[in-house]
Design a protein around this motif. Structure first.
Motif, PDB file in Angstrom:
ATOM      1  N   ILE A   1      37.731  21.526 -21.974  1.00  0.00           N
ATOM      2  CA  ILE A   1      37.808  22.853 -21.361  1.00  0.00           C
ATOM      3  C   ILE A   1      37.087  23.885 -22.223  1.00  0.00           C
ATOM      4  N   LYS A   2      37.267  23.767 -23.558  1.00  0.00           N
ATOM      5  CA  LYS A   2      36.597  24.709 -24.455  1.00  0.00           C
ATOM      6  C   LYS A   2      35.082  24.556 -24.378  1.00  0.00           C
TER       7      LYS A   2
ATOM      8  N   THR B   1      33.899  25.979 -20.992  1.00  0.00           N
ATOM      9  CA  THR B   1      34.013  27.433 -20.961  1.00  0.00           C
ATOM     10  C   THR B   1      32.902  28.090 -21.756  1.00  0.00           C
TER      11      THR B   1
ATOM     12  N   CYS C   1      29.543  27.831 -19.977  1.00  0.00           N
ATOM     13  CA  CYS C   1      29.438  28.858 -18.926  1.00  0.00           C
ATOM     14  C   CYS C   1      29.123  30.217 -19.542  1.00  0.00           C
ATOM     15  N   SER C   2      29.827  30.537 -20.624  1.00  0.00           N
ATOM     16  CA  SER C   2      29.614  31.834 -21.277  1.00  0.00           C
ATOM     17  C   SER C   2      28.199  31.948 -21.834  1.00  0.00           C
TER      18      SER C   2
ATOM     19  N   ASN D   1      40.674  24.506 -14.408  1.00  0.00           N
ATOM     20  CA  ASN D   1      40.136  25.273 -15.521  1.00  0.00           C
ATOM     21  C   ASN D   1      38.625  25.433 -15.427  1.00  0.00           C
TER      22      ASN D   1
ATOM     23  N   LYS E   1      38.014  28.007 -12.839  1.00  0.00           N
ATOM     24  CA  LYS E   1      38.323  29.308 -13.424  1.00  0.00           C
ATOM     25  C   LYS E   1      37.168  29.788 -14.303  1.00  0.00           C
ATOM     26  N   SER E   2      36.594  28.881 -15.098  1.00  0.00           N
ATOM     27  CA  SER E   2      35.466  29.234 -15.971  1.00  0.00           C
ATOM     28  C   SER E   2      34.252  29.653 -15.148  1.00  0.00           C
TER      29      SER E   2
ATOM     30  N   LYS F   1      34.961  33.201 -13.680  1.00  0.00           N
ATOM     31  CA  LYS F   1      34.941  34.285 -14.655  1.00  0.00           C
ATOM     32  C   LYS F   1      33.542  34.568 -15.184  1.00  0.00           C
ATOM     33  N   CYS F   2      32.700  33.531 -15.225  1.00  0.00           N
ATOM     34  CA  CYS F   2      31.352  33.696 -15.779  1.00  0.00           C
ATOM     35  C   CYS F   2      30.321  34.058 -14.716  1.00  0.00           C
TER      36      CYS F   2
END
Length: 452
Positions: A35-36, A39, A42-43, A67, A70-71, A74-75
């Motif tokens: 997940i990290k 994420t 994506c960032s 998750n 969600k990533s 949000k991105c």
């Protein structure tokens, strides 16, 4: 490893180096590490790299899917989030439709249902046939602007709930923002769908006198549709004459549909000829004209129109109906035999039609343009696309659940009549969205009250 990953921040190159070390050393992924990684990818602006990481997982679970969605959201990758959600459904990890999931996702992640998001949800639910849910969203919003009020009024209108639309409009005038000209399009359309002639007249007058709006063509189309459906042809023609400039084709189309509805063949022919004068290559106009000629018994004219269409090389739009079962969409055409379960579908439909006749159903044939090509006798009526889609939906859904159908054209009179009887025989609610509006069939009654 974690320290290195966290230090990478949103820089893609260090992130790729960490990922490469994991692969080279044969280390296993923990869910939190995956997940990290995703994420941060994506960032860093690399949705492709995020997907690559995800695809290394052999058996992703709902937690990992959620998750990642969600990533993506949000991105700034909403469409990728929806595609991933659809993939999640294919894994059998979620059992709700997209609209319900969107709201559950919003609620579960603590998003504020602001005016933009709330209005979008109202539009979504209204267009998916759940106007009740749309009103729940409306009632729960802390902030409402003119677009939100208009969306809710429009939602009621497309479902034929004219009284509710007008009640909300009156409420808006007292405690809401000032209506705009789009609001009046929604109000007039709602009146036309529900036969609220007096209310429509008053609304049209008030938009000019009380709010100073100059009616646009959309407002005039709604008024002609309202008056024509009510059989007020003289008033409809007077209104057309009052329209500045040349009336748009949509005005004549609205009036022509009303002529067909009320079997006003003489006026219908004149209107159709007006329409063909401004849009000579629209095959839909020839179909309507041919139907009116056939209804009036002028088969010589039907043949004439047929020859014109053939000589022009025009093609009728092919009708189809769709139904969603277990997250898959199935599409049917008239007399369709392409589905693997065709034999079972036809047998089920034949038995269903037998029961309908025992209940009092009598097939209603409409005159159509290409009688020989479409074979519009009782046999062909039985296998119209919406009947096939409904039969398949009934066969493959649980008892008491609502069957929802989409039809790309206007429903024919016979299908409308048959579905009312089907709702009695099967004790099911059936919702059909055709080209013009929603029809809610329940216990032998349609929400349109046969006013369509």
């Amino acid at each position: 490893m974690y320290k290195s990953l966290l230090q990478a921040g949103t820089r893609l190159k260090p992130l790729q180096q960490v990922h490469s070390q994991i692969i080279t050393n044969g280390l296993s992924y923990s869910r939190s590490l995956l997940i990290k990684l995703i994420t941060l990818a994506c960032s860093a602006g690399s949705i492709i790299y995020a997907r690559q990481i995800f695809l290394t997982v052999q058996n992703p679970d709902s937690f990992l899917f959620s998750n990642l969605i969600k990533s993506f959201s949000k991105c700034g990758y909403p469409f990728d989030a929806i595609v991933l959600y659809q993939k999640m459904r294919t894994f059998g990890l979620i059992q709700s439709n997209l609209g319900t999931w969107v709201q559950e996702y919003i609620n579960g992640n603590g998003f504020d249902v602001n005016v933009i998001l709330g209005t979008s949800l109202i539009n979504m639910y209204s267009r998916c046939g759940n106007v009740g849910k749309a009103r729940e969203i409306f009632n729960g919003m802390r902030e409402l602007n003119v677009i939100t009020w208009t969306a809710m009024i429009s939602g009621y209108g497309m479902h034929g709930y004219g009284n509710q639309a007008m009640e909300l409009f009156y409420q808006m005038k007292v405690q809401g923002p000032k209506p705009n000209d789009v609001t009046f399009v929604a109000v007039l359309s709602a009146c036309a769908h529900a036969g609220l002639v007096d209310e429509g007249r008053k609304a049209f007058d008030s938009m000019k006198k009380n709010y100073g709006f100059v009616p646009r063509m959309e407002h005039h189309v709604c008024m002609v549709d309202l008056l024509g459906k009510a059989g007020l042809f003289d008033e409809a023609l007077e209104h057309i004459q009052s329209v500045p400039g040349k009336p748009a084709p949509a005005i004549w189309t609205a009036l022509l549909g009303s002529c067909k509805m009320h079997k006003n063949f003489d006026l219908g022919v004149k209107v159709a000829e007006q329409l063909l004068g401004v849009e000579p290559d629209n095959p839909a106009h020839y179909v309507l004209l041919s139907n009116i000629y056939a209804s009036a018994g002028r088969m010589d004219r039907v043949e004439m129109v047929r020859e014109i269409v053939i000589n022009k090389g025009l093609k009728k739009q092919i009708g189809y109906s769709s139904v969603e079962i277990d997250h898959a969409t199935y599409t049917f055409f008239m007399g369709d035999k392409s589905h693997p379960e065709t034999t079972a579908i036809y047998q089920y439909l034949d038995e269903l039609m037998r029961k309908l006749k025992q209940t009092g159903y009598v097939p209603e044939q409409e005159p159509v343009m290409f009688a020989l090509e479409e074979e519009e006798g009782e046999f062909a009526l039985r296998y119209h696309s919406e009947k096939l889609a409904i039969a398949f939906g009934l066969m493959n859904s649980r008892d008491k659940t609502t069957v929802r159908i989409f039809k790309n054209l206007r429903m024919c009179i016979d299908c409308h009549s048959a579905i009312k009887f089907i709702s009695i025989v099967t004790d099911r609610e059936i919702i059909v969205r055709d080209k013009h509006r929603f029809h809610h069939f329940k216990q032998g009654v349609c929400s349109c009250r046969d006013y369509w």
